[in-house]
Motif scaffolding. Structure first.
Motif, PDB file in Angstrom:
ATOM      1  N   UNK A   1      60.959 -51.328  -8.583  1.00  0.00           N
ATOM      2  CA  UNK A   1      60.154 -52.174  -7.693  1.00  0.00           C
ATOM      3  C   UNK A   1      59.887 -51.463  -6.366  1.00  0.00           C
ATOM      4  N   UNK A   2      60.865 -50.722  -5.874  1.00  0.00           N
ATOM      5  CA  UNK A   2      60.689 -50.005  -4.608  1.00  0.00           C
ATOM      6  C   UNK A   2      59.656 -48.886  -4.752  1.00  0.00           C
ATOM      7  N   UNK A   3      59.689 -48.172  -5.874  1.00  0.00           N
ATOM      8  CA  UNK A   3      58.683 -47.131  -6.113  1.00  0.00           C
ATOM      9  C   UNK A   3      57.303 -47.769  -6.147  1.00  0.00           C
ATOM     10  N   UNK A   4      57.181 -48.910  -6.794  1.00  0.00           N
ATOM     11  CA  UNK A   4      55.916 -49.631  -6.848  1.00  0.00           C
ATOM     12  C   UNK A   4      55.447 -50.017  -5.440  1.00  0.00           C
ATOM     13  N   UNK A   5      56.360 -50.499  -4.622  1.00  0.00           N
ATOM     14  CA  UNK A   5      56.009 -50.882  -3.242  1.00  0.00           C
ATOM     15  C   UNK A   5      55.593 -49.668  -2.427  1.00  0.00           C
ATOM     16  N   UNK A   6      56.230 -48.522  -2.647  1.00  0.00           N
ATOM     17  CA  UNK A   6      55.816 -47.288  -1.958  1.00  0.00           C
ATOM     18  C   UNK A   6      54.390 -46.922  -2.366  1.00  0.00           C
ATOM     19  N   UNK A   7      54.115 -46.996  -3.662  1.00  0.00           N
ATOM     20  CA  UNK A   7      52.811 -46.590  -4.167  1.00  0.00           C
ATOM     21  C   UNK A   7      51.700 -47.549  -3.760  1.00  0.00           C
ATOM     22  N   UNK A   8      52.023 -48.773  -3.478  1.00  0.00           N
ATOM     23  CA  UNK A   8      51.031 -49.746  -3.001  1.00  0.00           C
ATOM     24  C   UNK A   8      50.929 -49.748  -1.484  1.00  0.00           C
ATOM     25  N   UNK A   9      51.800 -49.005  -0.815  1.00  0.00           N
ATOM     26  CA  UNK A   9      51.770 -48.936   0.647  1.00  0.00           C
ATOM     27  C   UNK A   9      52.441 -50.111   1.319  1.00  0.00           C
ATOM     28  N   UNK A  10      53.179 -50.923   0.574  1.00  0.00           N
ATOM     29  CA  UNK A  10      53.862 -52.075   1.159  1.00  0.00           C
ATOM     30  C   UNK A  10      55.106 -51.655   1.932  1.00  0.00           C
TER      31      UNK A  10
END
Length: 75
Positions: A43-52
């Motif tokens: 989930x954290x990698x996803x948030x990094x990739x979305x710029x969140x």
């Protein structure tokens, strides 16, 4: 005692969401696998990739190493 040369260290610079995504795709792994290498949640990698969120501390250091030397460098 050995002398420490700071020039030998991997340079740590902020990474954009796109840079993180391109790095992961370059390595040919899913977000889940990438997360396992970095010892973080997918989930954290996803948030990094979305710029969140932005990586910092040890995560940013590991990402900088992966960027410079590839995922095998931290395997």
């Amino acid at each position: 005692m050995r002398e420490f040369d700071a020039s030998c260290l991997t340079l740590v610079e902020p990474l954009s969401a796109k840079e993180i995504q391109k790095m992961r795709e370059r390595e040919g792994v899913s977000q889940g696998v990438f997360a396992r290498f970095l010892n973080v949640k997918a989930k954290l990698v996803s948030e990094w990739e979305r710029g969140e969120k932005r990586p910092s501390g040890p995560s940013l250091k590991l990402l900088s190493i992966v960027r410079a030397k590839g995922l095998d460098a931290i395997a």
